[in-house]
Design a protein around this motif. Sequence first.
Motif, PDB file in Angstrom:
ATOM      1  N   GLU A   7       0.815  -1.209   0.000  1.00  0.00           N
ATOM      2  CA  GLU A   7       0.000   0.000   0.000  1.00  0.00           C
ATOM      3  C   GLU A   7       0.855   1.267   0.000  1.00  0.00           C
ATOM      4  O   GLU A   7       0.515   2.260  -0.668  1.00  0.00           O
ATOM      5  CB  GLU A   7      -0.940  -0.013   1.208  1.00  0.00           C
ATOM      6  N   MET A   8       1.963   1.236   0.730  1.00  0.00           N
ATOM      7  CA  MET A   8       2.855   2.397   0.709  1.00  0.00           C
ATOM      8  C   MET A   8       3.484   2.580  -0.662  1.00  0.00           C
ATOM      9  O   MET A   8       3.687   3.707  -1.131  1.00  0.00           O
ATOM     10  CB  MET A   8       3.940   2.264   1.774  1.00  0.00           C
ATOM     11  N   ALA A   9       3.770   1.463  -1.347  1.00  0.00           N
ATOM     12  CA  ALA A   9       4.322   1.548  -2.698  1.00  0.00           C
ATOM     13  C   ALA A   9       3.319   2.203  -3.642  1.00  0.00           C
ATOM     14  O   ALA A   9       3.687   3.048  -4.472  1.00  0.00           O
ATOM     15  CB  ALA A   9       4.705   0.163  -3.195  1.00  0.00           C
ATOM     16  N   LYS A  10       2.048   1.838  -3.519  1.00  0.00           N
ATOM     17  CA  LYS A  10       1.009   2.461  -4.349  1.00  0.00           C
ATOM     18  C   LYS A  10       0.895   3.955  -4.048  1.00  0.00           C
ATOM     19  O   LYS A  10       0.675   4.769  -4.953  1.00  0.00           O
ATOM     20  CB  LYS A  10      -0.332   1.768  -4.116  1.00  0.00           C
ATOM     21  N   PHE A  11       1.026   4.312  -2.767  1.00  0.00           N
ATOM     22  CA  PHE A  11       0.962   5.724  -2.403  1.00  0.00           C
ATOM     23  C   PHE A  11       2.121   6.491  -3.028  1.00  0.00           C
ATOM     24  O   PHE A  11       1.921   7.550  -3.630  1.00  0.00           O
ATOM     25  CB  PHE A  11       0.984   5.876  -0.882  1.00  0.00           C
ATOM     26  N   TYR A  12       3.333   5.974  -2.889  1.00  0.00           N
ATOM     27  CA  TYR A  12       4.494   6.639  -3.479  1.00  0.00           C
ATOM     28  C   TYR A  12       4.338   6.747  -5.000  1.00  0.00           C
ATOM     29  O   TYR A  12       4.675   7.763  -5.608  1.00  0.00           O
ATOM     30  CB  TYR A  12       5.777   5.872  -3.136  1.00  0.00           C
ATOM     31  N   GLU A  13       3.813   5.703  -5.604  1.00  0.00           N
ATOM     32  CA  GLU A  13       3.627   5.700  -7.054  1.00  0.00           C
ATOM     33  C   GLU A  13       2.616   6.764  -7.478  1.00  0.00           C
ATOM     34  O   GLU A  13       2.740   7.365  -8.554  1.00  0.00           O
ATOM     35  CB  GLU A  13       3.159   4.319  -7.505  1.00  0.00           C
ATOM     36  N   SER A  14       1.621   7.027  -6.637  1.00  0.00           N
ATOM     37  CA  SER A  14       0.614   8.034  -6.955  1.00  0.00           C
ATOM     38  C   SER A  14       1.136   9.454  -6.767  1.00  0.00           C
ATOM     39  O   SER A  14       0.633  10.393  -7.385  1.00  0.00           O
ATOM     40  CB  SER A  14      -0.632   7.824  -6.079  1.00  0.00           C
TER      41      SER A  14
END
Length: 299
Positions: free
Chosen positions: A92-99
Amino acid sequence: MINVKNVVKTFDGFHALDGFNMTVKRGSIYGLVGPNGAGKTTIISHLTGVLRQDSGKISIAGEDVWENAELKQKVLSINDDWYYFGTYTIKEMAKFYESVYKNFNRERFEKLGEILHFNENTQIRRLSKGMKKQVAFRLVLSCMPEVLILDEPLDGLDPVMRKQIMNVIISDVAERKMTVLVSSHNLRELEDICDHVGIIHHGKMVIEKPLDDLKGNVQKLQLAFAGEFPEVLKDALDILHLSKTGSVYTAIVKGDSNAITDIVTGANPLIFDKVSLTLEEVFIYELGGLGYDFKQIIV
């Protein structure tokens, strides 16, 4: 790449930064060293746009830092207490950083996972401090930063993981000309990775040099003479420290290496050896007269 000119920052009348200057060249790994309360974290907070200076100028790649959202896409940081959302998993943190970061490289994120491997469905808060730090590096390095700012970055990591992470960073510096600013108490660690060093004390930059120049300006000599230590050498050399064990003198001398050799050779020593100084020793002897508490600086 990073230019800090005459920066002043006060808190309730206390000068956390007092005319601070710093220059970090593109593609370098710059070590920022100083005792507790010297101003290291304060300047990092300015470079990351958290604080705004009272006066002076701060720029990265020629751009002002304050309220510069586009620049913050290129400048990322990891501090000793890296922030993450309390309930988030690694995925989930990876998705946040990607966004948030448009240069986030999913392929690189997966590749770094081969080195920094955890179950991506694990909540970050359940990890140890060292594991959280590994997740932080994986996420931040996947954003392909042009500038990476690290505040006590390797604290909590085991020696093998420290080496692996620093190898990735050094590779980015070599291949992408990424610029790295590292703030740390650990001089031995900085000596292994940095090409430039700056020392901050009482909110001021005391000394800023390439690491090789800094080390080359102070020499450790082991000497023996037929009699006592010649007075002519005491007058001719800039001796920072002199001690004797048995018949052998150890002298810490400041100055040009070739000039020192010529002066000492002229005194006809029975023994004359030069011994390499550690970065720790350079700081102790070159800066010891400035009132530093080296128990705070050196770990």
